[in-house]
Design an enzyme around this catalytic site. Structure first.
Site, PDB file in Angstrom:
ATOM      1  N   GLY A   1     -17.083   1.727 -13.545  1.00 19.52           N
ATOM      2  CA  GLY A   1     -17.405   0.738 -12.516  1.00 19.52           C
ATOM      3  C   GLY A   1     -17.658   1.459 -11.200  1.00 19.52           C
ATOM      4  O   GLY A   1     -17.927   2.668 -11.170  1.00 19.52           O
ATOM      5  N   ARG A   2     -17.537   0.709 -10.122  1.00 16.23           N
ATOM      6  CA  ARG A   2     -17.799   1.299  -8.797  1.00 16.23           C
ATOM      7  C   ARG A   2     -16.879   2.484  -8.504  1.00 16.23           C
ATOM      8  O   ARG A   2     -17.316   3.520  -8.017  1.00 16.23           O
ATOM      9  CB  ARG A   2     -17.575   0.251  -7.705  1.00 16.23           C
ATOM     10  CG  ARG A   2     -18.577  -0.865  -7.658  1.00 16.23           C
ATOM     11  CD  ARG A   2     -18.213  -1.732  -6.452  1.00 16.23           C
ATOM     12  NE  ARG A   2     -19.113  -2.844  -6.267  1.00 16.23           N
ATOM     13  CZ  ARG A   2     -18.986  -4.020  -6.878  1.00 16.23           C
ATOM     14  NH1 ARG A   2     -17.994  -4.210  -7.727  1.00 16.23           N
ATOM     15  NH2 ARG A   2     -19.834  -5.007  -6.645  1.00 16.23           N
ATOM     16  N   ILE A   3     -15.575   2.303  -8.803  1.00  9.53           N
ATOM     17  CA  ILE A   3     -14.619   3.362  -8.450  1.00  9.53           C
ATOM     18  C   ILE A   3     -14.840   4.586  -9.331  1.00  9.53           C
ATOM     19  O   ILE A   3     -14.845   5.728  -8.845  1.00  9.53           O
ATOM     20  CB  ILE A   3     -13.167   2.837  -8.548  1.00  9.53           C
ATOM     21  CG1 ILE A   3     -12.958   1.719  -7.518  1.00  9.53           C
ATOM     22  CG2 ILE A   3     -12.157   3.965  -8.339  1.00  9.53           C
ATOM     23  CD1 ILE A   3     -11.660   0.945  -7.673  1.00  9.53           C
TER      24      ILE A   3
ATOM     25  N   ARG B   1      -4.453   0.162 -13.378  1.00 11.40           N
ATOM     26  CA  ARG B   1      -3.259  -0.671 -13.443  1.00 11.40           C
ATOM     27  C   ARG B   1      -2.291  -0.013 -14.408  1.00 11.40           C
ATOM     28  O   ARG B   1      -2.711   0.553 -15.426  1.00 11.40           O
ATOM     29  CB  ARG B   1      -3.598  -2.078 -13.959  1.00 11.40           C
ATOM     30  CG  ARG B   1      -4.308  -2.980 -12.966  1.00 11.40           C
ATOM     31  CD  ARG B   1      -3.367  -3.417 -11.831  1.00 11.40           C
ATOM     32  NE  ARG B   1      -3.980  -4.392 -10.944  1.00 11.40           N
ATOM     33  CZ  ARG B   1      -4.660  -4.093  -9.839  1.00 11.40           C
ATOM     34  NH1 ARG B   1      -4.813  -2.824  -9.475  1.00 11.40           N
ATOM     35  NH2 ARG B   1      -5.167  -5.036  -9.075  1.00 11.40           N
TER      36      ARG B   1
ATOM     37  N   GLU C   1       5.948  -2.699 -11.420  1.00 10.42           N
ATOM     38  CA  GLU C   1       6.066  -2.213 -10.040  1.00 10.42           C
ATOM     39  C   GLU C   1       6.923  -3.186  -9.237  1.00 10.42           C
ATOM     40  O   GLU C   1       6.860  -4.399  -9.489  1.00 10.42           O
ATOM     41  CB  GLU C   1       4.668  -2.102  -9.420  1.00 10.42           C
ATOM     42  CG  GLU C   1       3.816  -1.063 -10.143  1.00 10.42           C
ATOM     43  CD  GLU C   1       2.372  -0.999  -9.638  1.00 10.42           C
ATOM     44  OE1 GLU C   1       2.032  -1.727  -8.682  1.00 10.42           O
ATOM     45  OE2 GLU C   1       1.596  -0.237 -10.218  1.00 10.42           O
TER      46      GLU C   1
ATOM     47  N   HIS D   1       1.269   2.706  -5.596  1.00  5.00           N
ATOM     48  CA  HIS D   1       0.105   1.802  -5.633  1.00  5.00           C
ATOM     49  C   HIS D   1      -0.594   1.756  -4.264  1.00  5.00           C
ATOM     50  O   HIS D   1      -0.699   0.705  -3.633  1.00  5.00           O
ATOM     51  CB  HIS D   1       0.526   0.387  -6.071  1.00  5.00           C
ATOM     52  CG  HIS D   1      -0.606  -0.412  -6.644  1.00  5.00           C
ATOM     53  ND1 HIS D   1      -0.460  -1.327  -7.659  1.00  5.00           N
ATOM     54  CD2 HIS D   1      -1.933  -0.434  -6.333  1.00  5.00           C
ATOM     55  CE1 HIS D   1      -1.630  -1.876  -7.948  1.00  5.00           C
ATOM     56  NE2 HIS D   1      -2.542  -1.354  -7.149  1.00  5.00           N
ATOM     57  N   ILE D   2      -1.087   2.936  -3.860  1.00  3.39           N
ATOM     58  CA  ILE D   2      -1.704   3.043  -2.530  1.00  3.39           C
ATOM     59  C   ILE D   2      -3.189   3.390  -2.620  1.00  3.39           C
ATOM     60  O   ILE D   2      -3.773   3.881  -1.656  1.00  3.39           O
ATOM     61  CB  ILE D   2      -0.979   4.092  -1.646  1.00  3.39           C
ATOM     62  CG1 ILE D   2      -0.948   5.475  -2.339  1.00  3.39           C
ATOM     63  CG2 ILE D   2       0.418   3.612  -1.283  1.00  3.39           C
ATOM     64  CD1 ILE D   2      -0.479   6.607  -1.428  1.00  3.39           C
ATOM     65  N   GLY D   3      -3.808   3.119  -3.773  1.00  2.00           N
ATOM     66  CA  GLY D   3      -5.216   3.495  -3.954  1.00  2.00           C
ATOM     67  C   GLY D   3      -6.118   3.053  -2.815  1.00  2.00           C
ATOM     68  O   GLY D   3      -6.962   3.812  -2.337  1.00  2.00           O
TER      69      GLY D   3
HETATM   70  C1  DGY Z   1      -6.898  -3.652  -6.161  1.00  3.32           C
HETATM   71  O1  DGY Z   1      -7.621  -4.006  -5.216  1.00  3.32           O
HETATM   72  O2  DGY Z   1      -6.999  -4.153  -7.267  1.00  3.32           O
HETATM   73  C2  DGY Z   1      -5.916  -2.554  -5.890  1.00  3.32           C
HETATM   74  O3  DGY Z   1      -5.072  -2.278  -6.909  1.00  3.32           O
HETATM   75  C3  DGY Z   1      -5.166  -2.799  -4.603  1.00  3.32           C
HETATM   76  O4  DGY Z   1      -6.045  -2.387  -3.663  1.00  3.32           O
END
Ligand code: DGY
Length: 326
Positions: free
Chosen positions: A157-159, A239, A268, A287-289
């Site tokens: 995907g985008r990421i 996730r 979490e 969870h600081i992406g």
């Molecule tokens: C998301 O946007 O799904 C991330 O896990 C939190 O930024």
């Protein structure tokens, strides 16, 4: 004319709240760090036309049953596994998310984890803090090279594409796996498509960016880790539940993969006694992406724009189930 009622489930930056106030009566859970108890969320939902939610709010059938006026939910995240999308769609409730605005920030963190886990950055700091840095020796704290290695991205995907794009300066060979091949990503980055087994076997750095869903839950377990190289680094910024964590722990103990960089966990938040934290070859962050000032602010304002639009009959910028709009 009565203005729609919007409820924000966590204290957000003023810029986001102001966007909603232009069109709506707004109430907000005043706490920034403390989640709304379930009962309070159900009470708030009962009187709301729209909810601006975050990823820890469970938006399910019970909530819908308690919320007769609800027309829209704007989730401040790109992922929406906290939301029962089919239930919302059946009820004609719009869901929006925040894609696009967090892509680069999350890809940056994937790289931070690759570099930190591959080059033992956190372990090195802990060694110094523990007073354990003795005289230099040739094989002290040796890690894995990123430059020239093979990067495999699972989830194009985008990421995933942004993670691949960053590899240019590192002279890496690029592979990706996705439900279906992504020719645009191949053309842009030169990455080659592989099936899951092949990418597990080839990657020196394996980065997971898949969304959580029935097909990806538990996707990485003992059988997958056993196929990875003993020098490989596993990174998860998607996730937690896409990984069977007990299997990952066992795999890291025997060094296959060699190390892991983890932003997300099965349940979490995790505590200091989490078994993965006891392993020297794990780099863990909470969870600081997407957690840069600019990106979290933009996620909040985009969620507010979505909700304000949905509640006033304008087209929301990033709907998930636009079919409910008719
Ligand atoms: C998301 O946007 O799904 C991330 O896990 C939190 O930024």
């Amino acid at each position: 004319m009565t203005r729609p009622r919007a409820y924000i489930t966590r204290r957000l930056p003023d810029a986001a709240v102001e966007i909603l106030r232009r069109d709506c009566e707004v109430e907000m859970w005043p706490e920034e760090q403390t989640p709304m108890p379930r009962e309070a969320l159900l009470r708030a939902a009962a009187g709301a036309d729209g909810l601006l939610t975050i990823l820890v709010d469970r938006i399910d059938q019970d909530l819908l049953d308690a919320a007769p006026r609800l027309r829209a939910v704007a989730n401040m995240a790109v992922g929406y596994d906290n939301v029962d999308l089919p239930a919302l769609t059946r009820r004609g409730v719009l869901l929006t998310n925040t894609p696009g605005v967090l892509t680069e920030t999350t890809a940056d963190l994937a790289w931070a984890l690759m570099l930190a886990a591959g080059r033992r950055v956190v372990e090195g700091q802990k060694l110094i803090e523990a007073g354990g840095w003795g005289p230099w020796y040739p094989m002290q704290m040796v890690g894995q090279d990123i430059y020239g290695a093979t990067l495999g991205v699972v989830g194009a995907g985008r990421i995933g594409a942004a993670v691949l794009r960053r590899a240019r300066g590192f002279g890496m060979s690029l592979r990706y796996h996705n439900r279906r091949p992504a020719p645009a990503i191949e053309a842009e980055t030169g990455a080659q498509y592989r099936d899951l087994d092949a990418i597990l076997a080839e990657a020196d750095f394996l980065v997971v960016t898949v969304p959580l869903g029935p097909e990806t839950r538990g996707m990485f377990g003992a059988a997958q880790f056993a196929q990875m190289k003993p020098t490989s680094v596993f990174v998860n910024v998607s996730r937690g539940p896409v990984v069977r964590e007990a299997d990952l722990e066992a795999a890291l103990r025997v060094g296959r993969p060699w190390a892991a960089g983890l932003d997300v966990f099965e349940r979490e938040p995790i505590g200091a006694d989490h078994p993965l934290l006891g392993l020297p070859n794990v780099v863990a962050v909470p969870h600081i992406g997407s957690a840069s000032v600019a990106t979290r602010t933009r996620m909040a304002t985009l969620a507010a724009e979505n909700l304000a639009a949905a509640l006033t009959g304008r087209a929301p910028p990033t709907p998930v189930n636009p079919e409910v709009l008719g």
